[in-house]
Design a protein around this motif. Structure first.
Motif, PDB file in Angstrom:
ATOM      1  N   LEU A  45       0.824  -1.207   0.000  1.00  0.00           N
ATOM      2  CA  LEU A  45       0.000   0.000   0.000  1.00  0.00           C
ATOM      3  C   LEU A  45       0.860   1.261   0.000  1.00  0.00           C
ATOM      4  CD1 LEU A  45      -2.838  -1.133   2.429  1.00  0.00           C
ATOM      5  CD2 LEU A  45      -3.033  -0.739  -0.047  1.00  0.00           C
ATOM      6  N   LYS A  48       2.322   1.599  -3.468  1.00  0.00           N
ATOM      7  CA  LYS A  48       1.299   2.105  -4.377  1.00  0.00           C
ATOM      8  C   LYS A  48       1.128   3.618  -4.200  1.00  0.00           C
ATOM      9  CE  LYS A  48      -3.517   1.143  -5.596  1.00  0.00           C
ATOM     10  NZ  LYS A  48      -4.656   0.251  -5.293  1.00  0.00           N
ATOM     11  N   ILE A  96       1.193  -0.514 -10.788  1.00  0.00           N
ATOM     12  CA  ILE A  96       0.003  -0.421  -9.933  1.00  0.00           C
ATOM     13  C   ILE A  96      -0.847  -1.681 -10.089  1.00  0.00           C
ATOM     14  CG2 ILE A  96      -2.214   0.792  -9.622  1.00  0.00           C
ATOM     15  CD1 ILE A  96       0.078   2.335  -8.396  1.00  0.00           C
ATOM     16  N   ALA A  97      -1.006  -2.158 -11.320  1.00  0.00           N
ATOM     17  CA  ALA A  97      -1.787  -3.378 -11.558  1.00  0.00           C
ATOM     18  C   ALA A  97      -1.139  -4.580 -10.861  1.00  0.00           C
ATOM     19  CB  ALA A  97      -1.926  -3.640 -13.054  1.00  0.00           C
ATOM     20  N   ASP A 100      -1.758  -4.247  -7.098  1.00  0.00           N
ATOM     21  CA  ASP A 100      -3.146  -4.622  -6.805  1.00  0.00           C
ATOM     22  C   ASP A 100      -3.315  -6.141  -6.843  1.00  0.00           C
ATOM     23  OD1 ASP A 100      -3.971  -2.009  -6.376  1.00  0.00           O
ATOM     24  OD2 ASP A 100      -4.715  -1.740  -8.429  1.00  0.00           O
ATOM     25  N   LEU A 103      -1.916  -7.564  -3.659  1.00  0.00           N
ATOM     26  CA  LEU A 103      -2.853  -7.334  -2.552  1.00  0.00           C
ATOM     27  C   LEU A 103      -4.015  -8.337  -2.605  1.00  0.00           C
ATOM     28  CD1 LEU A 103      -2.850  -3.437  -2.580  1.00  0.00           C
ATOM     29  CD2 LEU A 103      -2.000  -4.913  -0.727  1.00  0.00           C
ATOM     30  N   ARG A 104      -4.498  -8.645  -3.811  1.00  0.00           N
ATOM     31  CA  ARG A 104      -5.552  -9.654  -3.950  1.00  0.00           C
ATOM     32  C   ARG A 104      -5.047 -11.034  -3.518  1.00  0.00           C
ATOM     33  NH1 ARG A 104      -6.571  -6.613  -8.532  1.00  0.00           N
ATOM     34  NH2 ARG A 104      -5.478  -8.072  -9.885  1.00  0.00           N
TER      35      ARG A 104
END
Length: 152
Positions: A45, A48, A96-97, A100, A103-104
């Motif tokens: 985070l 990001k 960023i992708a 993410d 994080l998933r």
């Protein structure tokens, strides 16, 4: 155009400096404990957030730059700078992708495990590259296969 100088490593290092210094995962602990997963979630985070901050500089420099320079050399230089900025912005978008997606994986319980072999990726590799999806060995094999298929 200073934002082109920001690369992934600099932005990740900035994110790591923003983390609380009371904990860092080690190989001595059980693998992918809640404490470790929380550490990587906060790291991702922060990373990001740092990427977004760097991308704001990229966008601002693109908006501030003149569209047309009267001198051909100045115009060529400006267009080259803009090309670099746009490539940087595209790299940031892709990063960023990947953040993410990591994080998933934390949310689903798959973070830290190789997507190819199912083996632990390793704490040191994840600290160095928190978006890693493969062990070093699996990544090297993947890159060798890519090189062979490119050369064919």
């Amino acid at each position: 155009m200073a934002s082109a100088a920001h690369d992934d490593i600099d932005v990740l290092a900035k994110a790591k400096r923003a983390l609380p210094h009371d904990y860092a995962p080690t190989d001595d602990e059980d693998y992918m404990t809640d404490k470790q997963l929380n550490y990587f979630r906060v790291l991702l985070l922060e990373w990001k957030k740092s990427v977004y901050a760097a991308s704001e500089g990229t966008l601002q420099s693109l908006q501030d730059g003149p569209i047309r320079e009267p001198d051909l050399n100045d115009r060529a230089s400006s267009e080259a700078d803009w090309g670099i900025e746009l490539r940087t912005r595209d790299r940031q978008r892709k990063l960023i992708a990947k953040i993410d997606a990591a994080l998933r994986r934390i949310d689903s319980g798959d973070y830290g495990w190789c997507q190819v072999t199912g083996d632990p990726i390793g704490i040191n590799r994840l600290i160095a590259r928190p978006i890693a999806t493969m062990t070093v060995e699996a990544q090297q094999a993947h890159e060798r296969r890519e090189k062979v298929s490119r050369d064919s």
